[in-house]
Scaffold this active site. Sequence first.
Site: not given
Length: 139
Positions: A84, A9-10, A77, A104, A17, A22, A95, A97-99, A74, A108, A71
């Site tokens: 699963d 998402p996003n 978390h 943070r 954004r 990001y 997995e 993550h950009i940040s 959200a 997160r 990625n």
Amino acid sequence: MKIQIINGPNLNLLGKREPEVYGKKSFDEYFQVLTEAFAQHEIIYFQSNSEGAIIDKIHEVGFDVDGIVLNAGAYTHTSLAIADAISAVSCPVIEVHISNVHAREAYRQHSYLAKNCLGVISGFGLESYRLAIQGLELN
């Protein structure tokens, strides 16, 4: 290798954004750079804001590709269902993550997905995806 990138998402709003977090480049722009850098691999991209669609994609490709770069945004978390799905498929998942999620907000800093993944890469901007593909190459 055949590698599936899945963005949650996003992440369709990358470049617009929160550019201070990001970056200013859209994922479509970065994907072009990534596919050129790894021209020897078939890299496929999928993005959805829907948890169910992400799970469906993991199920669809998780037995046929050589690896998934995920990625989950959200959902990282919050989603036991995505965790699963990762544990149910046979290909490795990394997995990303950009940040740096550990620098943070506290919420997160926990991942429901990480225990089912080959590894986690966080905090290198869009280059986190490149590092994930390199990790799959080593596996």
